[in-house]
Design an enzyme around this catalytic site. Structure first.
Site, PDB file in Angstrom:
ATOM      1  N   SER A 125       0.836  -1.200   0.000  1.00 28.77           N
ATOM      2  CA  SER A 125       0.000   0.000   0.000  1.00 28.77           C
ATOM      3  C   SER A 125       0.869   1.247   0.000  1.00 28.77           C
ATOM      4  O   SER A 125       2.003   1.216   0.500  1.00 28.77           O
ATOM      5  CB  SER A 125      -0.872  -0.029   1.258  1.00 28.77           C
ATOM      6  OG  SER A 125      -1.386   1.252   1.521  1.00 28.77           O
ATOM      7  N   TYR A 149      -0.812  -0.256  10.022  1.00 29.12           N
ATOM      8  CA  TYR A 149      -1.076  -0.931   8.734  1.00 29.12           C
ATOM      9  C   TYR A 149       0.096  -0.712   7.764  1.00 29.12           C
ATOM     10  O   TYR A 149       0.604  -1.664   7.167  1.00 29.12           O
ATOM     11  CB  TYR A 149      -2.376  -0.363   8.168  1.00 29.12           C
ATOM     12  CG  TYR A 149      -2.725  -0.760   6.745  1.00 29.12           C
ATOM     13  CD1 TYR A 149      -3.237  -2.020   6.450  1.00 29.12           C
ATOM     14  CD2 TYR A 149      -2.576   0.158   5.698  1.00 29.12           C
ATOM     15  CE1 TYR A 149      -3.592  -2.357   5.145  1.00 29.12           C
ATOM     16  CE2 TYR A 149      -2.925  -0.168   4.402  1.00 29.12           C
ATOM     17  CZ  TYR A 149      -3.430  -1.422   4.129  1.00 29.12           C
ATOM     18  OH  TYR A 149      -3.775  -1.745   2.839  1.00 29.12           O
ATOM     19  N   LYS A 153       2.741  -3.430   6.214  1.00 25.60           N
ATOM     20  CA  LYS A 153       2.959  -3.597   4.773  1.00 25.60           C
ATOM     21  C   LYS A 153       4.437  -3.380   4.429  1.00 25.60           C
ATOM     22  O   LYS A 153       4.996  -4.082   3.597  1.00 25.60           O
ATOM     23  CB  LYS A 153       2.091  -2.616   3.986  1.00 25.60           C
ATOM     24  CG  LYS A 153       0.585  -2.916   4.020  1.00 25.60           C
ATOM     25  CD  LYS A 153       0.228  -4.161   3.240  1.00 25.60           C
ATOM     26  CE  LYS A 153      -1.280  -4.333   3.118  1.00 25.60           C
ATOM     27  NZ  LYS A 153      -1.670  -5.610   2.500  1.00 25.60           N
TER      28      LYS A 153
HETATM   29  N1  LIG Z   1      -8.667  -1.349  -1.616  1.00 23.71           N
HETATM   30  C1  LIG Z   1      -7.687  -0.471  -1.484  1.00 23.71           C
HETATM   31  O1  LIG Z   1      -7.879   0.739  -1.630  1.00 23.71           O
HETATM   32  C2  LIG Z   1      -6.294  -0.955  -1.186  1.00 23.71           C
HETATM   33  C3  LIG Z   1      -5.240  -0.039  -1.229  1.00 23.71           C
HETATM   34  C4  LIG Z   1      -3.957  -0.476  -0.928  1.00 23.71           C
HETATM   35  C5  LIG Z   1      -3.738  -1.811  -0.614  1.00 23.71           C
HETATM   36  N2  LIG Z   1      -4.778  -2.675  -0.571  1.00 23.71           N
HETATM   37  C6  LIG Z   1      -4.513  -4.076  -0.221  1.00 23.71           C
HETATM   38  O2  LIG Z   1      -5.082  -4.900  -1.224  1.00 23.71           O
HETATM   39  C7  LIG Z   1      -5.571  -6.113  -0.637  1.00 23.71           C
HETATM   40  C8  LIG Z   1      -7.028  -6.312  -0.993  1.00 23.71           C
HETATM   41  O3  LIG Z   1      -7.762  -5.187  -0.548  1.00 23.71           O
HETATM   42  P1  LIG Z   1      -9.348  -5.157  -0.558  1.00 23.71           P
HETATM   43  O4  LIG Z   1      -9.742  -3.759  -0.796  1.00 23.71           O
HETATM   44  O5  LIG Z   1      -9.873  -6.244  -1.414  1.00 23.71           O
HETATM   45  O6  LIG Z   1      -9.633  -5.478   0.970  1.00 23.71           O
HETATM   46  P2  LIG Z   1     -10.848  -6.329   1.588  1.00 23.71           P
HETATM   47  O7  LIG Z   1     -10.916  -5.987   3.024  1.00 23.71           O
HETATM   48  O8  LIG Z   1     -12.066  -6.165   0.744  1.00 23.71           O
HETATM   49  O9  LIG Z   1     -10.316  -7.812   1.396  1.00 23.71           O
HETATM   50  C9  LIG Z   1      -9.348  -8.388   2.207  1.00 23.71           C
HETATM   51  C10 LIG Z   1      -9.793  -9.816   2.448  1.00 23.71           C
HETATM   52  O10 LIG Z   1      -8.821 -10.438   3.300  1.00 23.71           O
HETATM   53  C11 LIG Z   1      -9.539 -11.321   4.108  1.00 23.71           C
HETATM   54  N3  LIG Z   1      -8.789 -11.640   5.320  1.00 23.71           N
HETATM   55  C12 LIG Z   1      -8.500 -10.843   6.364  1.00 23.71           C
HETATM   56  N4  LIG Z   1      -7.877 -11.537   7.311  1.00 23.71           N
HETATM   57  C13 LIG Z   1      -7.752 -12.787   6.855  1.00 23.71           C
HETATM   58  C14 LIG Z   1      -7.207 -13.976   7.390  1.00 23.71           C
HETATM   59  N5  LIG Z   1      -6.637 -13.986   8.601  1.00 23.71           N
HETATM   60  N6  LIG Z   1      -7.259 -15.109   6.648  1.00 23.71           N
HETATM   61  C15 LIG Z   1      -7.832 -15.087   5.432  1.00 23.71           C
HETATM   62  N7  LIG Z   1      -8.378 -14.005   4.861  1.00 23.71           N
HETATM   63  C16 LIG Z   1      -8.335 -12.867   5.572  1.00 23.71           C
HETATM   64  C17 LIG Z   1     -10.823 -10.579   4.464  1.00 23.71           C
HETATM   65  O11 LIG Z   1     -11.833 -11.471   4.905  1.00 23.71           O
HETATM   66  C18 LIG Z   1     -11.154  -9.906   3.144  1.00 23.71           C
HETATM   67  O12 LIG Z   1     -12.061 -10.662   2.379  1.00 23.71           O
HETATM   68  C19 LIG Z   1      -5.279  -5.980   0.847  1.00 23.71           C
HETATM   69  O13 LIG Z   1      -4.050  -6.619   1.098  1.00 23.71           O
HETATM   70  C20 LIG Z   1      -5.156  -4.503   1.074  1.00 23.71           C
HETATM   71  O14 LIG Z   1      -4.335  -4.218   2.178  1.00 23.71           O
HETATM   72  C21 LIG Z   1      -6.048  -2.278  -0.858  1.00 23.71           C
END
Ligand SMILES: NC(=O)c1ccc[n+]([C@@H]2O[C@H](COP(=O)([O-])OP(=O)(O)OC[C@H]3O[C@@H](n4cnc5c(N)ncnc54)[C@H](O)[C@@H]3O)[C@@H](O)[C@H]2O)c1
Length: 328
Positions: A125, A149, A153
């Site tokens: 991120s 967070y 990361k």
């Molecule tokens: N969406 C954004 O704006 C954004 C920006 C930067 C980075 N990210 C990263 O991208 C990835 C996906 O983001 P997203 O928006 O889909 O987030 P999200 O919260 O929709 O999805 C993350 C998923 O991880 C699962 N999860 C959490 N803990 C877990 C565990 N212990 N075991 C198994 N599954 C687990 C959750 O149930 C969820 O479905 C993440 O790593 C997030 O940090 C997202």
């Protein structure tokens, strides 16, 4: 090709799986098996035409990751994480899942042995960076996360680079911009309002803007996020060199510019559904967030976005999520 997706029930995970199933291939390789993992069971795609295993459970529980990688997936997308707001509110949970879980997964891959060396794509991120910033953050900027967070990361990025250097897997870390417009229900990310103030008014609902309109941030659409993941999984990694973590391209816009785009695309009535209710917790978090990037290396390495303006970001949401219609 066998593909494993951790966090497959999440927003980005679902979009990635949809695309993989639609394409039937990743790069030049046909998909022969998909393993979808999340705490809540991911929905099994109906028309895959090859075996799809759905694994529900916590990947950060000792011993769990070993089982996940026992089938030697060729490509692993590690998207599972606790997002920014929740990792800030629950210190133990954030570190257990985002840091300990990631290390356990990396070690599980390492310990398969016998020449096993999958491609591993990790979603980092832009929260690995912290203020004060230059106008546009270059690829040489240092890590100074201002949230747990971002710290988790940043450590994940270092581990990914070292495990890659040691030959345990072929890692690519992609620092996603804030994904906008995030479909579905609001999640616990502190960045949620960037999407809420567009998505909810387009659906005929009121939304709360907790920060001022001059807050600037870095955005990309869910479509672009999937494009980044696919490219990270198929690109020639020889070109990346030892700096395995890349800031993804995006669009820099202020909240005011977002709202102006909403007015242009959907009209004044829709934009009037945004209510301004300042929230000191969110204001404090967002204050230290990056606003603009050069993302030169990623662009040179072939990462591209689908959108060229914030109007495009809104149009893409209307097209992909609302069947071309919004509540005027
Ligand atoms: N969406 C954004 O704006 C954004 C920006 C930067 C980075 N990210 C990263 O991208 C990835 C996906 O983001 P997203 O928006 O889909 O987030 P999200 O919260 O929709 O999805 C993350 C998923 O991880 C699962 N999860 C959490 N803990 C877990 C565990 N212990 N075991 C198994 N599954 C687990 C959750 O149930 C969820 O479905 C993440 O790593 C997030 O940090 C997202």
């Amino acid at each position: 090709m066998h593909i494993l997706v951790l966090g497959a029930a999440g927003m980005v995970g679902r979009k990635l799986v949809e695309r993989l199933v639609r394409d039937g291939r990743l790069g030049n390789s046909e998909i022969s098996r998909l393993t979808l993992q999340d705490v809540v069971a991911p929905t099994k795609p109906e028309k895959a035409g090859y075996p799809v295993d759905v694994v529900a459970g916590d990947f950060a529980v000792p011993g769990f990751a070993e089982k996940l990688v026992a089938g030697r997936p060729d490509v692993i997308f590690h998207l599972a994480a606790i997002v920014s707001g929740e990792a800030e509110l629950d210190f133990d949970k954030g570190y257990r899942i985002n840091l300990d879980g990631t290390r356990m997964l990396f070690d599980a891959v390492r310990l398969v042995g016998d020449g096993y060396k999958p491609r591993l794509v990790f979603t980092s991120s832009i929260a690995v960076f912290g203020a004060p910033f230059p106008d546009a953050i270059g690829d040489e900027f240092f890590h100074t996360p201002l949230l747990s967070y971002g710290t988790q990361k940043a450590i994940g990025e270092l581990l990914l680079a070292d495990y890659t250097r040691r030959g345990f897997f072929e890692g690519v870390g992609i620092r996603l911009p804030t994904i906008c417009i995030r479909p579905g229900l609001p999640n616990k990310a502190a960045s949620g309002f960037f999407s809420n103030i567009l998505r909810e008014p387009l659906a005929g609902k009121e939304a709360v803007l907790p920060v001022s309109e001059d807050v600037r941030h870095w955005h990309a659409t869910p479509r672009s996020a999937v494009g980044f993941l696919l490219h990270a999984a198929t690109m020639d990694t020889a070109k990346i060199g030892p700096r395995r973590n890349l800031t993804m391209p995006g669009l820099s816009a202020t909240v005011g510019e977002q709202i102006a785009a909403l007015k242009r695309v959907a009209g004044e009535t829709v934009a009037a559904r945004i209510k301004r209710v300042p929230d000191p917790f969110i204001i404090g978090i967002v204050d230290g967030w990056p606003r603009n990037f050069e993302a030169k290396r990623a662009r040179e390495l072939g990462f591209t976005t689908e959108e060229h303006s914030f109007d495009d970001i809104i149009r893409i949401h209307i097209e992909d999520e609302l069947g071309g219609n919004f509540v005027a």
